[in-house]
Design an enzyme around this catalytic site. Structure first.
Site, PDB file in Angstrom:
ATOM      1  N   SER A 105     -13.450   6.959   8.179  1.00  0.00           N
ATOM      2  CA  SER A 105     -12.333   6.076   7.842  1.00  0.00           C
ATOM      3  C   SER A 105     -12.179   6.096   6.342  1.00  0.00           C
ATOM      4  O   SER A 105     -13.169   6.212   5.617  1.00  0.00           O
ATOM      5  CB  SER A 105     -12.603   4.640   8.285  1.00  0.00           C
ATOM      6  OG  SER A 105     -12.519   4.528   9.686  1.00  0.00           O
ATOM      7  N   GLU A 152       2.155   4.116  -5.522  1.00  0.00           N
ATOM      8  CA  GLU A 152       3.311   3.913  -4.631  1.00  0.00           C
ATOM      9  C   GLU A 152       2.866   3.403  -3.261  1.00  0.00           C
ATOM     10  O   GLU A 152       3.493   3.690  -2.255  1.00  0.00           O
ATOM     11  CB  GLU A 152       4.085   5.248  -4.514  1.00  0.00           C
ATOM     12  CG  GLU A 152       4.521   5.847  -5.860  1.00  0.00           C
ATOM     13  CD  GLU A 152       3.407   6.589  -6.592  1.00  0.00           C
ATOM     14  OE1 GLU A 152       3.616   7.033  -7.712  1.00  0.00           O
ATOM     15  OE2 GLU A 152       2.288   6.684  -6.008  1.00  0.00           O
ATOM     16  N   CYS A 204       6.304   3.443  -1.413  1.00  0.00           N
ATOM     17  CA  CYS A 204       7.448   2.609  -1.784  1.00  0.00           C
ATOM     18  C   CYS A 204       8.214   3.303  -2.912  1.00  0.00           C
ATOM     19  O   CYS A 204       7.657   4.183  -3.585  1.00  0.00           O
ATOM     20  CB  CYS A 204       6.993   1.219  -2.205  1.00  0.00           C
ATOM     21  SG  CYS A 204       5.824   1.255  -3.570  1.00  0.00           S
TER      22      CYS A 204
END
Ligand code: SAM
Length: 427
Positions: free
Chosen positions: A55, A62, A83
């Site tokens: 993981s 961003e 984003c």
């Protein structure tokens, strides 16, 4: 910009299980996938789980890229969240599909923070700035937290490391060395911690000096397993020893330790050492009767090549190969971590050596599951673990500047807590 961010939920299928378990490859691919899409990486944190699975998250200016893998299904679940318009997450998608050798993937893009649903709040940016972060100085390129984790279904030990120094598959097991931050270089076999530079002395001093100073006249000693070299290093501190035979099945363990745990692997060229790359089970079957005063079974856990080292057949052969007053010492697992195996093997020892000829002693080994580990001491003759010359033991500990073993810990190690006595059916 009709939404603040783009979030692609990705499923990659039929990836190679090896790649899905390779934390170094996965971290490198996730970071490069971000950079290839034009993102600025701030931090990456990855966990390599034992027995398998990874993981991790890469924090970018961003937003983030995250991954969870199931090597057993050749499957990876990936989150690509960006984003602004400067980064195209689909570039990362294509990069990762190649990097993971996925036969195919499925994906769903969601627009996060739909502008039409958001009301802009009036707020004082400076006030916000001062509230939040302390001044952030000297960011390197980005910080990395890579963790090695050994776990079973209930217990886990995680060690932060600065990378993998060694990784090879032998015919018997996966041999790896990690540069841990807290415990130095660490040898693992099939994802299980074998020894670390910082605490290996506990195990190696206790598995050797207790029997050597209890017996007091060991001339020939046999070590089965012990490819890291720590047990023979400690044995060869005893000048009365004439010969030590080390039978290790896997030459890669020795290679890895010579390269990355040199202070443990220091005695492999000692003139009194006979090093054999061989299966200890076959060696003991072909060994002559009464050949050794001390036989140490420095094996890994009862899985893989070491499974046969936890059987009555094997211990009967060890008994046959001991001299009349010989001693067998084994690492006998943890009374906490695997209580059943622990109790069963003591029944086995007692069945072969005799109920009053078998003792258990404990030591605190921080990087072993639960930190509580045990050793068995079985006498063919009359050697008693608590009948030893304290002065000689004290002088030996001082002269060799030992870091764990001394005459007091020798005696104290056999003082067992009640839950262990109950497991061993002792009064
Ligand atoms: N201190 C460790 C522990 O308690 O888990 C053990 C360390 S030592 C590295 C264990 C060694 O036993 C390994 O190098 C492994 O290759 C070796 N080994 C496992 N099965 C073996 C066998 N059948 N014959 C000889 N060596 C064996």
């Amino acid at each position: 910009m009709e939404a603040l961010g783009r979030h692609i939920l990705v499923e990659f299928y039929n990836c190679s299980p090896e790649l899905m378990n390779d934390v170094v490859h996965i971290e490198k691919s996730m970071v490069e996938a971000a950079e290839t899409a034009g993102a600025t990486v701030i931090n990456s944190t990855f966990h390599h789980f034992s027995p398998y699975g990874v993981s991790g998250v890469v924090v970018i200016q961003e937003s983030h890229l995250a991954i969870h893998t199931w090597p057993e299904f050749g499957y990876a679940a990936v989150d690509l969240f960006t984003c602004g318009d400067s980064v195209n997450p689909w570039v990362s998608y294509q990069f990762l599909e190649k990097a993971f050798k996925a036969s195919h993937g499925s994906s769903m893009e969601c627009r996060r923070g739909q502008m039409g649903l958001l009301d802009r709040k009036d707020f004082n940016v400076d006030a916000l700035r001062n509230v939040g972060a302390k001044p952030y100085d000297h960011p390197v390129k980005f910080t990395r937290d890579v963790w090695f984790t050994e776990r079973d279904e209930n217990i886990a030990l995680s060690l932060k490391h600065d990378g993998q120094l060694y990784k090879k598959e032998s015919p018997y097991q996966k041999v790896e060395v990690f540069a841990t931050q807290a415990y130095g270089n660490m040898l693992t076999l099939d994802g299980m911690v074998m020894c670390t530079q910082k605490d290996e002395y506990v195990y190696h001093e206790m598995i050797t000096h207790v029997p050597m100073l209890s017996h007091g006249r060991v001339k020939r000693a046999l070590v089965i397993g012990g490819g890291d070299g720590g047990t023979v290093r400690e044995l060869l501190r005893h000048p009365e020893l004439e010969e030590v035979v080390l039978v290790e099945i896997d030459a890669l363990v020795i290679e890895a330790c010579k390269l990355h745990l040199p202070e443990t692997a220091v005695a492999f060229d000692h003139p009194k050492l006979k090093l054999l790359i061989e299966d200890g089970i076959k060696y003991i079957q072909e060994c002559a009767d009464s050949a050794f005063d001390l036989i140490i079974v420095d094996s890994a856990d009862p899985v893989g090549p070491g499974e046969g080292l936890f059987t009555a057949e094997f211990y009967k052969e060890v008994y046959r190969c001991l001299t009349e007053d010989g001693i067998m010492v084994t690492q006998s697992e943890s009374p906490r971590f695997n209580a059943n195996v622990f109790a069963e093997i003591y029944d086995c020892y007692r069945g072969i050596f005799g109920a009053d000829k078998v003792s258990c002693y404990l030591a605190a080994i921080p990087t072993y599951p639960t930190g509580t580990w045990s050793f068995s001491f079985s006498s063919k003759g009359n050697a008693q673990p608590l009948v030893f010359d304290r002065e000689t033991a004290a002088a030996f500990s001082r002269k060799n500047d030992l870091k764990y073993y001394n005459e007091d810990i020798h005696a104290a190690a056999f003082a067992l807590p009640n839950f262990v006595k109950q497991l061993l059916k002792l009064k």
